[in-house]
Design a protein around this motif. Sequence first.
Motif, PDB file in Angstrom:
ATOM      1  N   LEU A 122       0.844  -1.323   0.216  1.00 19.64           N
ATOM      2  CA  LEU A 122      -0.069  -0.055   0.069  1.00 19.64           C
ATOM      3  C   LEU A 122       0.898   1.275  -0.041  1.00 19.64           C
ATOM      4  O   LEU A 122       0.637   2.137  -0.878  1.00 19.64           O
ATOM      5  CB  LEU A 122      -1.052  -0.048   1.131  1.00 19.64           C
ATOM      6  CG  LEU A 122      -1.969   1.049   1.169  1.00 19.64           C
ATOM      7  CD1 LEU A 122      -2.588   1.213  -0.249  1.00 19.64           C
ATOM      8  CD2 LEU A 122      -2.814   1.080   2.311  1.00 19.64           C
ATOM      9  N   PRO A 123       1.879   1.341   0.794  1.00 23.66           N
ATOM     10  CA  PRO A 123       2.887   2.430   0.825  1.00 23.66           C
ATOM     11  C   PRO A 123       3.292   2.831  -0.410  1.00 23.66           C
ATOM     12  O   PRO A 123       3.473   3.988  -1.241  1.00 23.66           O
ATOM     13  CB  PRO A 123       3.720   2.192   1.996  1.00 23.66           C
ATOM     14  CG  PRO A 123       3.039   1.219   2.900  1.00 23.66           C
ATOM     15  CD  PRO A 123       2.175   0.462   1.982  1.00 23.66           C
ATOM     16  N   LEU A 124       3.796   1.660  -0.969  1.00 23.92           N
ATOM     17  CA  LEU A 124       4.395   1.737  -2.222  1.00 23.92           C
ATOM     18  C   LEU A 124       3.529   2.434  -3.501  1.00 23.92           C
ATOM     19  O   LEU A 124       3.668   2.968  -4.395  1.00 23.92           O
ATOM     20  CB  LEU A 124       4.755   0.624  -2.704  1.00 23.92           C
ATOM     21  CG  LEU A 124       6.055   0.300  -3.680  1.00 23.92           C
ATOM     22  CD1 LEU A 124       7.486   0.997  -2.907  1.00 23.92           C
ATOM     23  CD2 LEU A 124       6.624  -1.143  -3.759  1.00 23.92           C
ATOM     24  N   ILE A 126       0.994   3.993  -2.729  1.00 25.44           N
ATOM     25  CA  ILE A 126       0.379   5.344  -2.367  1.00 25.44           C
ATOM     26  C   ILE A 126       1.714   6.414  -3.383  1.00 25.44           C
ATOM     27  O   ILE A 126       1.372   7.517  -3.781  1.00 25.44           O
ATOM     28  CB  ILE A 126       0.316   5.819  -1.102  1.00 25.44           C
ATOM     29  CG1 ILE A 126      -0.916   5.035  -0.626  1.00 25.44           C
ATOM     30  CG2 ILE A 126       0.284   7.131  -0.810  1.00 25.44           C
ATOM     31  CD1 ILE A 126      -1.214   5.138   0.900  1.00 25.44           C
ATOM     32  N   LEU A 127       2.951   5.935  -2.928  1.00 25.85           N
ATOM     33  CA  LEU A 127       3.814   6.771  -3.559  1.00 25.85           C
ATOM     34  C   LEU A 127       4.010   6.960  -5.118  1.00 25.85           C
ATOM     35  O   LEU A 127       3.742   8.071  -5.648  1.00 25.85           O
ATOM     36  CB  LEU A 127       5.244   5.906  -3.238  1.00 25.85           C
ATOM     37  CG  LEU A 127       6.595   6.547  -3.616  1.00 25.85           C
ATOM     38  CD1 LEU A 127       6.748   7.886  -2.997  1.00 25.85           C
ATOM     39  CD2 LEU A 127       7.715   5.687  -3.768  1.00 25.85           C
ATOM     40  N   ILE A 128       3.601   5.670  -5.952  1.00 22.80           N
ATOM     41  CA  ILE A 128       3.431   5.922  -7.149  1.00 22.80           C
ATOM     42  C   ILE A 128       2.460   6.633  -7.577  1.00 22.80           C
ATOM     43  O   ILE A 128       2.546   7.466  -8.678  1.00 22.80           O
ATOM     44  CB  ILE A 128       3.250   4.311  -7.720  1.00 22.80           C
ATOM     45  CG1 ILE A 128       4.344   3.280  -7.376  1.00 22.80           C
ATOM     46  CG2 ILE A 128       3.190   4.341  -9.272  1.00 22.80           C
ATOM     47  CD1 ILE A 128       4.127   1.918  -7.796  1.00 22.80           C
ATOM     48  N   PHE A 130       0.962   9.044  -6.117  1.00 27.83           N
ATOM     49  CA  PHE A 130       1.184  10.360  -5.653  1.00 27.83           C
ATOM     50  C   PHE A 130       2.010  11.009  -6.728  1.00 27.83           C
ATOM     51  O   PHE A 130       1.592  12.275  -7.487  1.00 27.83           O
ATOM     52  CB  PHE A 130       1.767  10.563  -4.370  1.00 27.83           C
ATOM     53  CG  PHE A 130       2.043  11.792  -4.087  1.00 27.83           C
ATOM     54  CD1 PHE A 130       1.097  12.586  -3.624  1.00 27.83           C
ATOM     55  CD2 PHE A 130       3.511  12.214  -4.211  1.00 27.83           C
ATOM     56  CE1 PHE A 130       1.485  14.034  -3.314  1.00 27.83           C
ATOM     57  CE2 PHE A 130       3.891  13.436  -4.022  1.00 27.83           C
ATOM     58  CZ  PHE A 130       2.780  14.435  -3.438  1.00 27.83           C
ATOM     59  N   VAL A 131       2.910  10.341  -7.335  1.00 32.62           N
ATOM     60  CA  VAL A 131       3.879  11.170  -8.361  1.00 32.62           C
ATOM     61  C   VAL A 131       3.282  11.109  -9.428  1.00 32.62           C
ATOM     62  O   VAL A 131       3.450  12.009 -10.518  1.00 32.62           O
ATOM     63  CB  VAL A 131       5.079  10.065  -8.555  1.00 32.62           C
ATOM     64  CG1 VAL A 131       6.064  10.867  -9.352  1.00 32.62           C
ATOM     65  CG2 VAL A 131       6.019   9.769  -7.068  1.00 32.62           C
ATOM     66  N   LEU A 132       2.177  10.072  -9.922  1.00 30.10           N
ATOM     67  CA  LEU A 132       1.459  10.314 -11.161  1.00 30.10           C
ATOM     68  C   LEU A 132       0.145  10.790 -11.041  1.00 30.10           C
ATOM     69  O   LEU A 132      -0.574  11.102 -12.063  1.00 30.10           O
ATOM     70  CB  LEU A 132       0.975   8.738 -11.334  1.00 30.10           C
ATOM     71  CG  LEU A 132       1.892   7.995 -12.239  1.00 30.10           C
ATOM     72  CD1 LEU A 132       1.535   6.471 -12.528  1.00 30.10           C
ATOM     73  CD2 LEU A 132       2.051   8.674 -13.819  1.00 30.10           C
ATOM     74  N   LYS A 133      -0.056  11.601  -9.873  1.00 32.27           N
ATOM     75  CA  LYS A 133      -1.454  12.186  -9.699  1.00 32.27           C
ATOM     76  C   LYS A 133      -1.966  12.966 -10.782  1.00 32.27           C
ATOM     77  O   LYS A 133      -1.203  13.868 -11.398  1.00 32.27           O
ATOM     78  CB  LYS A 133      -1.368  13.027  -8.350  1.00 32.27           C
ATOM     79  CG  LYS A 133      -2.893  13.267  -7.901  1.00 32.27           C
ATOM     80  CD  LYS A 133      -2.561  13.897  -6.654  1.00 32.27           C
ATOM     81  CE  LYS A 133      -3.912  14.248  -5.846  1.00 32.27           C
ATOM     82  NZ  LYS A 133      -3.682  15.054  -4.746  1.00 32.27           N
ATOM     83  N   GLU A 135      -2.615  12.030 -13.616  1.00 32.39           N
ATOM     84  CA  GLU A 135      -2.393  11.420 -14.997  1.00 32.39           C
ATOM     85  C   GLU A 135      -2.703   9.832 -14.998  1.00 32.39           C
ATOM     86  O   GLU A 135      -2.529   9.231 -15.767  1.00 32.39           O
ATOM     87  CB  GLU A 135      -0.988  11.264 -15.604  1.00 32.39           C
ATOM     88  CG  GLU A 135      -0.844  12.678 -15.936  1.00 32.39           C
ATOM     89  CD  GLU A 135       0.870  13.186 -15.979  1.00 32.39           C
ATOM     90  OE1 GLU A 135       1.562  12.513 -16.485  1.00 32.39           O
ATOM     91  OE2 GLU A 135       1.113  14.272 -15.319  1.00 32.39           O
ATOM     92  N   VAL A 216     -10.420   6.306  -2.509  1.00 32.95           N
ATOM     93  CA  VAL A 216     -10.865   7.080  -1.132  1.00 32.95           C
ATOM     94  C   VAL A 216      -9.971   8.209  -0.791  1.00 32.95           C
ATOM     95  O   VAL A 216     -10.053   9.295  -0.485  1.00 32.95           O
ATOM     96  CB  VAL A 216     -11.150   6.103  -0.245  1.00 32.95           C
ATOM     97  CG1 VAL A 216     -11.203   6.785   1.095  1.00 32.95           C
ATOM     98  CG2 VAL A 216     -12.596   5.560  -0.548  1.00 32.95           C
ATOM     99  N   LEU A 217      -8.542   7.920  -1.103  1.00 36.68           N
ATOM    100  CA  LEU A 217      -7.415   8.610  -1.027  1.00 36.68           C
ATOM    101  C   LEU A 217      -7.432   9.773  -1.771  1.00 36.68           C
ATOM    102  O   LEU A 217      -6.579  10.745  -1.582  1.00 36.68           O
ATOM    103  CB  LEU A 217      -6.237   7.996  -0.596  1.00 36.68           C
ATOM    104  CG  LEU A 217      -6.231   6.777   0.507  1.00 36.68           C
ATOM    105  CD1 LEU A 217      -4.695   6.131   0.405  1.00 36.68           C
ATOM    106  CD2 LEU A 217      -6.156   7.361   1.951  1.00 36.68           C
ATOM    107  N   LEU A 219      -6.493   9.477  -4.831  1.00 37.58           N
ATOM    108  CA  LEU A 219      -5.245   9.328  -5.720  1.00 37.58           C
ATOM    109  C   LEU A 219      -5.645   8.561  -7.285  1.00 37.58           C
ATOM    110  O   LEU A 219      -4.856   8.504  -8.019  1.00 37.58           O
ATOM    111  CB  LEU A 219      -4.326   8.373  -5.078  1.00 37.58           C
ATOM    112  CG  LEU A 219      -3.662   8.905  -3.948  1.00 37.58           C
ATOM    113  CD1 LEU A 219      -2.750   7.671  -3.173  1.00 37.58           C
ATOM    114  CD2 LEU A 219      -2.627   9.907  -4.277  1.00 37.58           C
TER     115      LEU A 219
END
Lengths: 286, 332
Positions: A122-124, A126-128, A130-133, A135, A216-217, A219
């Motif tokens: 999940l953290p991974l 979220i990281l991905i 987030f960076v792609l947000k 797109e 829900v987050l 993303l």
Amino acid sequence: MKIIKDLFKYHLSFRFGAIILLLIFLLATLSFFSPYEATKRRVVPKNEAPSFDYIFGTTSLGQDVFWILTFAIRNTLIIAGLAVLIGRSIAVILGSFSGYVGGTTDRVLQSIVDSFIVIPRLPLLILISFVLKGELNFLHLALILGFLDIAWPSKRYRSQILSLREQEFTYTAVFSGMNTFKVILKEHFPFFIPYLLADAVSGFLWAIGIEITLAVLGLCDLTTPTIGTMIYWGNYYQALLMQRLWVLAAPVITSIFIVVAFYLISTSLSEYLDPRTRLKRLGTGG
Amino acid sequence: MNLLKSYFLPRLSQWLITILVGVTVTFILPRLLPTDPVERTLSTLSSLQTMDPRAVESLKEALEDLYGLGGSPFEQYINYWKRLIRGDLGPSMSAFPTPVIEIIGAGLPWTVGLLISTIFISWILGIILGTLAGYLPKNLWCQIMDKIFISIYPIPYYILALILVMSFCYHFQVFPLVGGASGKPEISWSYLSSILWHSFLPATSLIVGSTAFRFIMAKALTSTIIASDYVHYAETAGLSRWRIVLFYVIRNTLLPQATDLGLSIGAIFSGTVITEVVFSYPGIGYSLYMGLLQADFNLILGITVFSIVGIATAALLVDLSYPLLDPRVRYK
């Protein structure tokens, strides 16, 4: 076909799951006949409670919950389906390759696969995302989910291959001149299918859960209706505080029906395909 | 000595590999993807306030330095490791200049508390209930329990937590919705009981979810064990049912369950993150969410790296305690 008929007749949980799933698919197909466009807002009065005009009520964005739900089911199923397709194809190839080649390649691949089993996904994710947000359309999402869900299945396929490789009929096939690729495809693949089915369902359930979580987050692409984004917009407009439960109830209840139906079907299928229970059934039936 | 060589060393090296792979992934991913974290941070900052171009330029340099984006990719990679080994995860962008590691430190006790109690309770509960259900398949209560857990198991964590919030925080208003405790931190009954009270619902949602999985696994394991000769023998010898369940069945299911525990800590941690977000519980999952809301790339990256290392270490510890359970490993 006969298997399905058989299962339908004798297996209560299969019948239950199949009927729910049929309804779900029916709802998803209804989305093609929706009177409103999927992304259009303010087409109906806002925040109406369920009534005869709007059976599931309307959202704070002015959408009819029922019709949005049909789109949401369709999109969520497509995302999860694509993710499973991508993840499982890579997992089968990786697992069989690693099992067949063996030696150092196998060992290196296995330590990497083992690492991905332990690493929390999940953290991974979220990281991905987030960076792609911004797109992250749903094809991307399916791709990412597929790639992150390779480790467990590939390990299982590898151990299957390892045991199949030592079987009598494999030697027979090899000695009679079949090449490796054909051996896997013709001799081993049939053994894979039951595992693949059960495994595909568990991947499917995981993908649905993660889709909901990421949406829900906030993303995912929030304009595309999915079960997750429906909950996101419900939360965004404080559906709980404002006592507009119907906005959240529809996606929550639907998601539960979807996952439970799929799970029931997968357990009854694997029970049916298990040789031990098959013997038992023959014994009691005959 | 032999045990050390044949058992501990492979596990230790796998632990190192896991961390290596995980950290490398967190290094590569942001660089593979088309968007640039520096540009993103800058655009978020400048959308909040108007900035003069020269200030933006100097901030950009500072950020690139911070993220280690100077030099060749290989140099960047080495620098990344150097910083991590020092325990330096950089400052948080949203709470500048608080170091990320400090934010993690503040949230960690809450998360670890939730995680450990969840794992402990669900493991024991799941194994006991699952074994009973597998041992007494005809019992009505066991069948009901079986149906309940089978329908709970596939439900996503988020949905489970949301349903609990809907029913017990909004509809019945029994439990508080925000925070981890009320009052000043001190060793007193009222403070400690408020911790328990606040953590009850988050922990329950996690326990229900992970007990369902444990239950299904324990039941499947038990159904193969009760067909074995030693259980038949014990039954013929007239041992009491409790004795058989406790010392013959459960004891043998513990080994695969312990192996699986090490592997499922990551999944339970993911569940904790979701739970903390839903219940606004002040652990590192909630900090991660706050980082998301405030577009704090450094905080997200720091928590991701930290959780990878932490989970890998926890899995290692579970693995290393395995010889305590399995005599075969000890005497090899």
